[in-house]
Design a protein around this motif. Structure first.
Motif, PDB file in Angstrom:
ATOM      1  N   THR A 222       0.809  -1.224   0.000  1.00 53.21           N
ATOM      2  CA  THR A 222       0.000   0.000   0.000  1.00 53.21           C
ATOM      3  C   THR A 222       0.839   1.268   0.000  1.00 53.21           C
ATOM      4  N   VAL A 223       2.073   1.163  -0.432  1.00 56.71           N
ATOM      5  CA  VAL A 223       2.868   2.396  -0.477  1.00 56.71           C
ATOM      6  C   VAL A 223       2.325   3.304  -1.572  1.00 56.71           C
ATOM      7  N   PRO A 224       2.201   4.572  -1.337  1.00 59.68           N
ATOM      8  CA  PRO A 224       1.720   5.490  -2.374  1.00 59.68           C
ATOM      9  C   PRO A 224       2.724   5.545  -3.525  1.00 59.68           C
ATOM     10  N   ILE A 225       2.198   5.491  -4.759  1.00 56.37           N
ATOM     11  CA  ILE A 225       3.067   5.547  -5.943  1.00 56.37           C
ATOM     12  C   ILE A 225       2.572   6.642  -6.870  1.00 56.37           C
ATOM     13  N   LEU A 226       3.485   7.513  -7.235  1.00 57.55           N
ATOM     14  CA  LEU A 226       3.161   8.567  -8.183  1.00 57.55           C
ATOM     15  C   LEU A 226       3.851   8.258  -9.508  1.00 57.55           C
ATOM     16  N   VAL A 227       3.092   8.346 -10.599  1.00 56.65           N
ATOM     17  CA  VAL A 227       3.740   8.105 -11.886  1.00 56.65           C
ATOM     18  C   VAL A 227       4.071   9.434 -12.559  1.00 56.65           C
ATOM     19  N   LEU A 228       5.196   9.418 -13.275  1.00 56.66           N
ATOM     20  CA  LEU A 228       5.602  10.591 -14.029  1.00 56.66           C
ATOM     21  C   LEU A 228       5.106  10.409 -15.454  1.00 56.66           C
ATOM     22  N   THR A 229       4.271  11.316 -15.905  1.00 58.53           N
ATOM     23  CA  THR A 229       3.769  11.174 -17.268  1.00 58.53           C
ATOM     24  C   THR A 229       4.089  12.435 -18.053  1.00 58.53           C
ATOM     25  N   THR A 230       4.230  12.294 -19.360  1.00 63.74           N
ATOM     26  CA  THR A 230       4.529  13.500 -20.131  1.00 63.74           C
ATOM     27  C   THR A 230       3.260  14.163 -20.629  1.00 63.74           C
ATOM     28  N   GLU A 231       2.167  13.525 -20.437  1.00 62.61           N
ATOM     29  CA  GLU A 231       0.928  14.206 -20.805  1.00 62.61           C
ATOM     30  C   GLU A 231      -0.119  13.746 -19.807  1.00 62.61           C
ATOM     31  N   SER A 232      -1.185  14.489 -19.701  1.00 56.16           N
ATOM     32  CA  SER A 232      -2.148  14.115 -18.669  1.00 56.16           C
ATOM     33  C   SER A 232      -3.463  13.682 -19.291  1.00 56.16           C
ATOM     34  N   SER A 233      -3.370  12.828 -20.316  1.00 53.95           N
ATOM     35  CA  SER A 233      -4.619  12.382 -20.933  1.00 53.95           C
ATOM     36  C   SER A 233      -5.381  11.506 -19.955  1.00 53.95           C
ATOM     37  N   ALA A 234      -6.685  11.522 -20.121  1.00 58.48           N
ATOM     38  CA  ALA A 234      -7.543  10.720 -19.240  1.00 58.48           C
ATOM     39  C   ALA A 234      -7.190   9.252 -19.390  1.00 58.48           C
ATOM     40  N   GLU A 235      -6.831   8.896 -20.615  1.00 60.39           N
ATOM     41  CA  GLU A 235      -6.507   7.493 -20.873  1.00 60.39           C
ATOM     42  C   GLU A 235      -5.311   7.043 -20.061  1.00 60.39           C
ATOM     43  N   LEU A 236      -4.297   7.908 -20.038  1.00 61.66           N
ATOM     44  CA  LEU A 236      -3.093   7.542 -19.307  1.00 61.66           C
ATOM     45  C   LEU A 236      -3.363   7.473 -17.812  1.00 61.66           C
ATOM     46  N   LYS A 237      -4.171   8.393 -17.347  1.00 65.29           N
ATOM     47  CA  LYS A 237      -4.498   8.394 -15.920  1.00 65.29           C
ATOM     48  C   LYS A 237      -5.215   7.103 -15.566  1.00 65.29           C
ATOM     49  N   ALA A 238      -6.137   6.727 -16.420  1.00 69.88           N
ATOM     50  CA  ALA A 238      -6.895   5.508 -16.139  1.00 69.88           C
ATOM     51  C   ALA A 238      -5.973   4.299 -16.112  1.00 69.88           C
ATOM     52  N   ARG A 239      -5.069   4.253 -17.078  1.00 66.83           N
ATOM     53  CA  ARG A 239      -4.120   3.125 -17.103  1.00 66.83           C
ATOM     54  C   ARG A 239      -3.286   3.112 -15.839  1.00 66.83           C
ATOM     55  N   ALA A 240      -2.839   4.278 -15.449  1.00 65.21           N
ATOM     56  CA  ALA A 240      -2.000   4.351 -14.252  1.00 65.21           C
ATOM     57  C   ALA A 240      -2.790   3.890 -13.042  1.00 65.21           C
ATOM     58  N   ARG A 241      -4.024   4.389 -12.984  1.00 66.50           N
ATOM     59  CA  ARG A 241      -4.869   4.016 -11.871  1.00 66.50           C
ATOM     60  C   ARG A 241      -5.070   2.513 -11.840  1.00 66.50           C
ATOM     61  N   ASP A 242      -5.381   1.955 -13.011  1.00 60.55           N
ATOM     62  CA  ASP A 242      -5.596   0.515 -13.075  1.00 60.55           C
ATOM     63  C   ASP A 242      -4.359  -0.252 -12.645  1.00 60.55           C
ATOM     64  N   ALA A 243      -3.250   0.277 -12.986  1.00 55.44           N
ATOM     65  CA  ALA A 243      -2.013  -0.425 -12.639  1.00 55.44           C
ATOM     66  C   ALA A 243      -1.737  -0.353 -11.146  1.00 55.44           C
ATOM     67  N   GLY A 244      -2.438   0.549 -10.471  1.00 56.48           N
ATOM     68  CA  GLY A 244      -2.255   0.617  -9.027  1.00 56.48           C
ATOM     69  C   GLY A 244      -1.577   1.885  -8.546  1.00 56.48           C
ATOM     70  N   ALA A 245      -1.426   2.847  -9.447  1.00 53.28           N
ATOM     71  CA  ALA A 245      -0.784   4.080  -9.008  1.00 53.28           C
ATOM     72  C   ALA A 245      -1.720   4.882  -8.121  1.00 53.28           C
ATOM     73  N   THR A 246      -1.135   5.683  -7.264  1.00 58.08           N
ATOM     74  CA  THR A 246      -1.907   6.503  -6.353  1.00 58.08           C
ATOM     75  C   THR A 246      -2.202   7.861  -6.975  1.00 58.08           C
ATOM     76  N   GLY A 247      -1.221   8.399  -7.669  1.00 57.42           N
ATOM     77  CA  GLY A 247      -1.415   9.716  -8.271  1.00 57.42           C
ATOM     78  C   GLY A 247      -0.437   9.881  -9.415  1.00 57.42           C
ATOM     79  N   TRP A 248      -0.370  11.068  -9.971  1.00 61.00           N
ATOM     80  CA  TRP A 248       0.520  11.294 -11.111  1.00 61.00           C
ATOM     81  C   TRP A 248       1.106  12.699 -11.070  1.00 61.00           C
ATOM     82  N   ILE A 249       2.236  12.806 -11.720  1.00 61.36           N
ATOM     83  CA  ILE A 249       2.881  14.110 -11.872  1.00 61.36           C
ATOM     84  C   ILE A 249       3.222  14.254 -13.351  1.00 61.36           C
TER      85      ILE A 249
END
Lengths: 119, 728, 159
Positions: free
Chosen positions: A74-101
């Motif tokens: 349950t460690v919080p994980i932030l992903v670094l993305t170069t764009e903030s498309s909804a699609e990428l956020k959803a993928r990150a979320r599905d993968a288990g990420a906590t948030g994004w930068i």
């Protein structure tokens, strides 16, 4: 607070380290997902920051692996993305990420995000 | 920019070089071996990383080009685009332009905007993708200024003055789903961030029916929170706190009736600490180490203390190991100055070892076997250390050869020929300092090969050659030196034309009978150029003489061979490093001198019967079928009068760069050994005929000669007198 | 022209005390600012440089570096002994490089007030003129202060 940052770009790692150190946060670095898993065995980060596109084991694979560990489930994980498309956020979320930068990251936003997920 | 940013910026450009190299490798692999998905990934990541870093430094042009490039690569990655030859050509050209943009960004140099635009358009057409992201605004590359005096601005957007801004009262309900916890969120932190927006009263709603310990599901989420928040901030900022939690919880943010009492809300918690506004009702997970005090992280942020590499940005040299390829093992970045110093010290060690050896010999101790074997070991160790240290600075020639690939592409485009570059031995390592200095000479040679060496497609077809010309670039270690070859499969040297041009330019007298090799070597004369018309490339007359000087300056030699109709080949021989030299130590007129072994073709013991006087006071020696003029080294150097009889001397047969031969007469040969090169120019100046100096075992200095320079003479005169055929 | 380490320019005419290393070249006594002197070595045979000017003896090994040696007697046009075991090499700092000066013997270290230095008088076409930076009198002896920059002209050296 201590952070594990995983990114295959040396420049991004340098900038993350600079930002984190400036905020009084200890940082550990890794170059790709597999390396990240190795480093993770020896430390106990309060939050993990990871890139997506990396050799050997990419961000999604890495997050998946981390979520399967006992210790860091349950460690919080932030992903670094170069764009903030909804699609990428959803993928990150599905993968288990906590948030994004979003890259290039604004140091203030980064620190703020860290505090939101990790105090 | 503050200093740490400068360092990171410099480091970024170094990283770009590595990424560009990986990009070239990947594209070459795609061209050769097809579409291995991992290769496509590597290529994608290379461009992606360049884009990412460039964004951080606000290098807009670079970013937008890289983005278009990346998009095409992404399509390939997703198998929506095939790596056809046309596409690959586009990718190669894009890689070249990307490289230009990187360099332009680094050196603040101008760039061919029109060309960039054209390629950009092609890339966008190929990518076929419009900027379809929902929030393109977030993609704006922000020039990041890491002013890290964050103070208490951290968890809160611009802190309005709590006294003057009107507060609104909000009722917020926050009920996490189990997924929120699985995603790594911790409600404590979210609530804290919320509380930092103003004055908050938080209540935890515990369900009435709390399951018993045995039956409860730890993954279930049973808790919810009600928060009353008085804040000058708006709804957007409130929802911002829950940005990451969207979809993982129930959240309602409702503005309250302004009449509702706010009196019981605690004072706003400035980020700097204060009592926790969170009631004790909140069950924080006891297993989570909440050593985090609320008053904690925001205080006194220290000044940014960058982790500085000890190197200055200019000299921050990436470890050569890192150059071999990413992830090839642990690497360390070392200041180039330190390596210089180490190389010098090791040079001293070698000299010292030689002196020690000598002292022992002179003291008569060398015969003692323990001493002798100890000395031998010492010598071996010294040699090993020297080899290792020399190799620290060694790098594979690969990056150099890759640059040549681009030169071939550009120059063949410019003259309308189809040419490919084949390279071998890319992993061959040479001293870093030499790699840079080889770039220009190699470039000239390749341009010449494309422009002059290779025939036009028509001629090639007529000669039944493949229409595409081939330039081959090879590198290899051979007997202690590095040999680099530039070969083309073109028409070879037109010897008649070369000789007549040389005659026209007054470089040689007319009517000489010259051998093939001699004619070929005319190309190295200053002022020589076969360009009848000024071609777009070599028109400015960068001749082979410039190339030759550059190679000589590196302590190397260049030779040319050519076969009419088949092609021409240039062979460059370089010392492994600039610091040591294989030399022959000779003695003449009481002086000890060193002649580079590479210049010596053979050594001759002079016997009377082989000598023949030639015009004036000169003497020639017969070597097999030809005669070579003898030159008294001592006299040449001003150490002695000309010896009257050469019969008691030894001659070193020197082959000059233009192919002519001469024989230097010395008294005796002392030894053949590796010597450490010490510069003479810095301490004294340039002495004609002398390349450098070295320190011998006895501590004395011996001059290292440059035989070509010593005997330099124009081939017209030399050729006639040096090659006396047996006329009877 | 390189600037030497000698502070004589500023010291001349002032009260500051200058320390000079004096030495003999033939019958004459010369000196240099002690601050410009790196070390003093006994004579070792130099390796000749081909076609070098007559006053350049050659180069010697100074702890691993190549040091050119100038025979001051020849350079100054003064009759002096051929180099022998009693010759001395004074290693001086010329700013961008070092040079060894072969002299017959080192005499003394003299403390001279800046005021005690006089400009050289106008002498007739004396070759040694250009080499004299200043003159001083100590114990009734005339000591010439050497103009170091003239010893090994910069034109000898490649840029």
């Amino acid at each position: 607070m201590n952070v594990l940052a995983v990114d295959d770009s040396r420049t991004i790692r340098d900038m993350l380290r600079l930002t984190l150190t400036g905020a009084g946060i200890t940082s550990h670095m890794a170059e790709d997902g597999r390396h990240g898993l190795d480093v993770l065995e020896g430390i106990d980060p309060d939050v993990i920051i990871t890139d997506i596109n990396m050799p050997r084991l990419d961000g999604f694979g890495f997050i998946d692996a981390v979520r399967r560990t006992e210790k860091h489930r349950t460690v919080p994980i932030l992903v670094l993305t170069t764009e903030s498309s909804a699609e990428l956020k959803a993928r990150a979320r599905d993968a288990g990420a906590t948030g994004w930068i979003v890259k290039p990251f604004d140091p203030e936003k980064l620190i703020r995000a860290l505090h939101i997920v990790a105090g | 920019m503050s200093d740490p940013m400068q360092e990171i910026r410099a480091s970024f450009f170094v990283e770009c070089d590595e990424l560009l190299e990986a990009l070239q490798d990947g594209l070459a692999a795609l061209e050769g071996e097809g579409d291995d998905p991992e290769t496509i990934n590597i290529v994608f990541r290379a461009v992606h990383s360049i884009k990412g870093g460039a964004g951080a430094f606000g290098l807009d042009d670079l970013v937008s080009f890289a983005h278009a490039f990346e998009t095409v690569l992404d399509e390939m990655r997703a198998e929506r685009l095939d790596p056809t030859p046309e596409l690959l050509r586009l990718l190669f050209r894009s890689a070249d332009t990307l490289s230009d943009l990187v360099r332009a960004a680094r050196d603040q140099a101008p760039v061919d905007a029109a060309r960039v635009e054209t390629l950009l358009a092609e890339l966008e057409a190929a990518g076929g993708v419009e900027e379809a992201e929902d929030e393109p605004a977030d993609f704006q590359p922000m020039a990041v200024s890491l002013d890290l005096d964050l103070g208490d601005e951290v968890a809160v957007p611009a802190e309005p003055d709590p006294l003057s801004a009107p507060e609104t009262l909000w009722s917020i309900r926050f009920a996490p789903h189990p997924k929120l916890y699985a995603a790594g969120h911790e409600p404590l932190f979210l609530l804290r961030a919320l509380a930092a927006l103003g004055r908050a009263d938080v209540t935890c709603r515990i369900p009435d029916a709390v399951p018993s310990f045995e039956t409860c599901d730890p993954g279930a989420s049973l808790l919810a929170w009600d928060i009353r928040l008085a804040t000058p901030h708006g709804e957007a900022e409130i929802r911002d706190v829950f940005e990451f939690a969207e979809g993982l919880c129930e959240l309602s943010v409702v503005q309250s009736d302004p009449e509702a009492s706010v009196a019981d809300l605690p004072e706003p918690v400035p980020s700097k600490g204060g009592p926790s506004p969170i009631h004790r009702d909140v069950e924080t997970d006891p297993s989570r180490p909440v050593a985090q005090d609320l008053s904690e992280p925001m205080e006194d942020l220290p000044d940014p203390s960058p982790t500085v590499t000890s190197a200055k940005p200019e000299t921050a040299t990436p470890d050569p190991a890192a150059q071999r390829g990413p992830k090839s093992g642990a690497t360390v970045r070392v200041d180039l100055d330190r390596i210089e110093r180490l190389v010098n010290l090791v040079g001293e060690l070698v000299i010292n070892q030689a002196m020690l050896s000598q002292s022992f010999t002179e003291a008569g101790l060398a015969g003692d076997s323990t001493v002798a074997s100890g000395l031998d070991e010492f010598l071996q160790l010294t040699r090993d250390i020297q080899d290792s240290v020399m190799m620290i600075r060694a790098q594979p020639v690969k990056s150099l050869f890759q640059r040549m690939g681009r030169i071939v592409r550009e120059s063949s485009d410019a003259v309308g020929k189809s040419v490919r570059l084949v390279s071998e031995g890319e992993a061959t390592e040479i001293d870093k300092t030499m790699i840079e200095r080889l770039s220009d000479p190699l470039m000239h040679m390749i341009r010449n090969a494309v422009d002059h060496g290779l025939e036009t497609p028509d001629l090639r077809r007529a000669a039944h050659k493949p229409e595409q010309g081939t330039v081959t670039l090879t590198a290899a270690h051979r007997s202690g030196r590095v040999v680099i070859e530039v070969r083309d499969d073109g028409a070879g040297i037109n010897r008649q034309k070369v000789q007549s041009i040389a005659e026209d330019r007054g470089l040689i007298p007319r009517g000489l009978t010259l051998g093939d090799a001699e004619i070929d070597n005319l190309l190295f004369l200053p002022g020589f150029s076969t360009a009848g018309q000024v071609s777009s490339l070599s028109g400015r007359g960068v001749g082979m003489d410039v190339v030759k000087s550059a190679i000589s300056a590196l302590g190397g030699r260049i030779a040319i061979t050519s076969s009419p109709g088949r092609g021409t080949s240039f062979s460059i021989s370089l010392p492994l490093t600039l610091a040591v030299l294989d030399g022959m130590v000779v003695e003449t007129a009481g002086e000890t001198l060193v002649v580079p072994l590479g210049s010596i073709v053979e050594t001759l013991t002079l016997r009377d019967e082989d000598l023949a006087p030639i015009g004036g006071n000169a003497t020639a020696v017969r070597i097999r079928d030809s005669f070579v003029t003898l030159v008294d080294l001592a006299a040449l150097l001003g150490y002695a009068e000309t010896r009257r009889s050469c019969a008691d001397g030894i001659a070193l047969l020197i082959s000059q760069d233009d192919g002519a031969k001469a024989a230097l007469v010395v008294d005796r040969i002392v030894d053949q050994r590796q010597v450490v090169i010490k510069g003479l120019e810095e301490s004294y100046g340039r002495v004609p005929g002398v390349a450098a100096a070295t320190i011998l075992g006895d501590g004395r200095i011996a001059l290292i000669l440059d035989p070509s320079d010593l005997i330099a003479r124009p081939p017209g005169h030399g050729a006639a007198s040096l090659l006396l055929t047996e006329a009877g | 022209m390189t600037d030497t380490a000698e502070p004589t320019t500023s010291a001349e005419g002032s009260g500051a005390v200058l320390e000079l290393l004096s030495f003999k070249v033939g019958e004459q006594e010369y000196s240099v600012d002690i601050m410009a002197v790196r070390e003093i070595r006994s004579w070792t045979r130099a390796t000749s440089l081909p076609h070098a000017p007559s006053y350049v003896r050659g180069v010697i090994n100074l702890r691993g570096t190549v040091l050119p040696v100038v025979d001051l007697g020849v350079r100054l046009g003064i009759a002096s002994a051929e180099p022998n075991e009693r010759s001395v090499i004074i290693v001086v700092d010329l700013g961008d490089r070092a040079v060894g000066l072969r002299v017959d013997a080192v005499s003394d270290i003299l403390a001279v007030p800046g005021s005690g230095l006089q400009s050289p008088p106008e002498l007739l076409a004396d070759q040694a003129d250009a080499f004299i930076r200043a003159l001083t009198i100590v114990d009734g002896r005339m000591i010439r202060v050497l103009e170091l920059t003239e010893v090994l002209p910069a034109t000898e050296v490649a840029a």
